[in-house]
Enzyme design. Structure first.
Site, PDB file in Angstrom:
ATOM      1  N   SER A 108      -2.624  -7.776   2.517  1.00 42.59           N
ATOM      2  CA  SER A 108      -3.202  -7.835   4.347  1.00 42.59           C
ATOM      3  C   SER A 108      -2.897  -9.458   4.798  1.00 42.59           C
ATOM      4  O   SER A 108      -3.104  -8.813   5.503  1.00 42.59           O
ATOM      5  CB  SER A 108      -3.916  -6.843   3.538  1.00 42.59           C
TER       6      SER A 108
ATOM      7  N   HIS B  38       0.737  -1.094   0.111  1.00 43.67           N
ATOM      8  CA  HIS B  38      -0.174  -0.108  -0.432  1.00 43.67           C
ATOM      9  C   HIS B  38       1.137   1.260   0.260  1.00 43.67           C
ATOM     10  O   HIS B  38       0.771   2.618  -0.889  1.00 43.67           O
ATOM     11  CB  HIS B  38      -1.245   0.183   1.789  1.00 43.67           C
TER      12      HIS B  38
ATOM     13  N   ARG C  84      -0.889  -6.252  -8.213  1.00 41.31           N
ATOM     14  CA  ARG C  84       0.248  -6.651  -8.285  1.00 41.31           C
ATOM     15  C   ARG C  84       0.535  -7.535  -9.080  1.00 41.31           C
ATOM     16  O   ARG C  84       1.488  -8.313  -9.410  1.00 41.31           O
ATOM     17  CB  ARG C  84       0.199  -7.829  -6.762  1.00 41.31           C
TER      18      ARG C  84
ATOM     19  N   LYS D  75     -18.245  -8.140   7.670  1.00 38.64           N
ATOM     20  CA  LYS D  75     -16.060  -7.890   7.375  1.00 38.64           C
ATOM     21  C   LYS D  75     -15.801  -8.356   8.218  1.00 38.64           C
ATOM     22  O   LYS D  75     -16.024  -6.790   8.954  1.00 38.64           O
ATOM     23  CB  LYS D  75     -15.806  -7.249   6.151  1.00 38.64           C
TER      24      LYS D  75
END
Length: 150
Positions: free
Chosen positions: A127, A17, A90, A41
């Site tokens: 993450s 990030h 990515r 979540k």
């Protein structure tokens, strides 16, 4: 003013990030790091902790604002008068996931998505991986900015 939103859960913020944020800064007058809140979540860190990690990581950067939001990212962009959404990629899997979202956001609100390819040295970091390393007491200091390890 060119204003962009970099949305995410940031649970926690990673060096991936940070890479995208640093590379996006020269492109915009203001970058809002927007922490999406989804009641469904389960996060490892509270919203307050995630905000603190980001603010401490970028405490000397005046072009960055940290905010939280619920609902559609594109609607948040409109409320913040942001013309752009920044997304880090990515790999091609990320692109395949992000492309239809970007196209829908533009169709609904004319907010343009800007994709930045992450630097190779952080392309393995997510993450999810960081949380797994944390859960099993691994050394995650090379994956996150220092405020997360303190």
């Amino acid at each position: 003013m060119r204003r962009a939103v970099f949305p995410g859960t940031f649970d926690p913020i990673t060096l991936g990030h940070v890479d995208i944020i640093k590379r996006a800064l020269p492109l915009f007058d203001e970058l809002i790091i927007a922490i999406g809140v989804n009641a469904d979540k389960k996060t490892m860190f509270s919203l307050e902790e995630r905000i603190s990690f980001i603010e401490k990581t970028f405490d000397s950067e005046g072009k960055i604002k940290v905010k939280s939001y619920t609902g559609l990212t594109a609607k948040f962009c409109i409320s913040e008068e942001a013309q752009f959404i920044v997304r880090g990629l990515r790999n091609t899997t990320d692109l395949n996931y992000e492309q239809p979202i970007a196209q829908t956001n533009y169709k609904l609100t004319q907010v343009e998505s800007i994709f930045l390819i992450c630097s190779p040295e952080v392309s393995n970091i997510s993450s999810t991986i960081v949380r797994d390393v944390m859960r099993y007491d691994g050394n995650y200091s090379s994956l996150v900015p220092s405020p997360v390890t303190q």
